[in-house]
Enzyme design. Sequence first.
Site, short mmCIF file in Angstrom:
data_model
loop_
_atom_site.label_atom_id
_atom_site.label_comp_id
_atom_site.label_asym_id
_atom_site.label_seq_id
_atom_site.Cartn_x
_atom_site.Cartn_y
_atom_site.Cartn_z
N CYS A 1 -21.10 -73.23 11.04
CA CYS A 1 -22.13 -74.05 10.41
C CYS A 1 -23.47 -73.97 11.11
O CYS A 1 -23.56 -74.13 12.32
CB CYS A 1 -21.60 -75.49 10.44
SG CYS A 1 -22.78 -76.73 10.07
N CYS B 1 -23.66 -81.75 19.66
CA CYS B 1 -22.37 -81.20 20.12
C CYS B 1 -22.64 -79.81 20.69
O CYS B 1 -23.30 -78.98 20.04
CB CYS B 1 -21.38 -81.12 18.96
SG CYS B 1 -21.11 -82.72 18.18
N CYS C 1 -22.12 -76.29 18.69
CA CYS C 1 -22.48 -76.23 17.27
C CYS C 1 -23.91 -75.72 17.06
O CYS C 1 -24.85 -76.21 17.70
CB CYS C 1 -22.33 -77.63 16.67
SG CYS C 1 -22.96 -77.76 15.00
S1 SF4 Z 1 -23.38 -80.97 12.72
FE1 SF4 Z 1 -22.84 -80.05 14.73
S2 SF4 Z 1 -24.03 -81.24 16.23
FE2 SF4 Z 1 -23.97 -82.44 14.32
S3 SF4 Z 1 -22.22 -83.80 14.53
FE3 SF4 Z 1 -21.49 -82.00 13.44
S4 SF4 Z 1 -20.70 -80.65 15.08
FE4 SF4 Z 1 -21.98 -82.19 16.09
#
Ligand code: SF4
Length: 372
Positions: free
Chosen positions: A344, A125, A128
């Site tokens: 995160c 994503c 993120c």
């Molecule tokens: S941890 Fe981050 S990259 Fe992985 S699914 Fe969740 S939002 Fe998407």
Amino acid sequence: MPLSASLEQRLLPGVLSVPSDELLRWLHARNEPPYRVKQIRRWILLRRASSFEQMTDLPVRLRAELAAHFRVLGTELREVANTTDGTSKLLVGLVDGRAVECVLMRTEDRRTVCVSTQVGCAMGCVFCASGLEGVERNLEPYEILEQFLHATRLLGPQERLTHAVIMGMGEPLANLNNLLAALEVVCSRDGLGLSRRRVTISTVGLPAAIRRLADLGVQYHLAISLHAPTDTLRNQIVPVNRKVGVEELVAAGDYYFEKTGRQVTYEYVLLKGINDTIDCARRLAELLRGRSVHINLIPYNPVESLNFETPSPHRVRQFTDYLRSRGFVVHVRRTKGREISAACGQLRLRHKRGQAAASPHNATAQSASPGN
Ligand code: SF4
């Protein structure tokens, strides 16, 4: 060259990582009865023991033997970053030197832990930090379980965890077997005794795994991280969508509701100028029309080195009001821990890149991870 005592100690397996039948054999070889397994686990899970020495209903000789062969926990708490709003972010070190994050959130009536299921994440994503460097490996069941235990050990003696969200680093449904094994212990009466209905599994959306979870008939709460109402937009910000598609994902959510009777939550991170327009709200309402679902809106929590911004409170309100005017139950998730930064995956990333500052107040904590 002989190993130093502390390194030798660090290489010992955590006793929770040892399968019960293997531990039984180990005990049997020392003429110890099978019920010792339960005793040891009770001390670790319920009585928060940090050493075998504390396990006073075990024979002294057995305690010494245990200490020579195992550690109480196979993971270690490397750092805790606290905010003034009651959030603690934990960096948990793994036996191979890697690390994951988990978060403890305290509100008046809840003690909620958010745990990771993988080291890194393969979903990519674009907003993120957890996915910035891809996935390194799945966590073992004990590595997931021990995040709960580290968080529990930060609570007062009378406090208990009340809720859990599987929303940290990684895609939980990509490591479903190990997650379910850990949750078995978390939700069992001999374990932490947490109600399954108070555990939320948050997924970016793997429809086949959602259906598998639904078929198991377990009562976990499911949250689907949608983040965009159309394939065109979702393909850009949640790349895994190219293999899935929003229609298929929502159909899997419907299946989960049919099978379990549990309302599904749709998570939607609001990114300024990207998915926060009224047109997006309208399309989201169309997509979810006629469904009994919750919508959680999460104003973006900025990540260093990523070019996304938080929408204005006015824009968040407009988006929320539009969805409510269409009859949806909408919550806006409050972002905690802003004063010690953001989302995160960042605490781990800083450590990995050798940028971890000496003060935990320069680290990160959050309650609104866009993780999943
Ligand atoms: S941890 Fe981050 S990259 Fe992985 S699914 Fe969740 S939002 Fe998407």
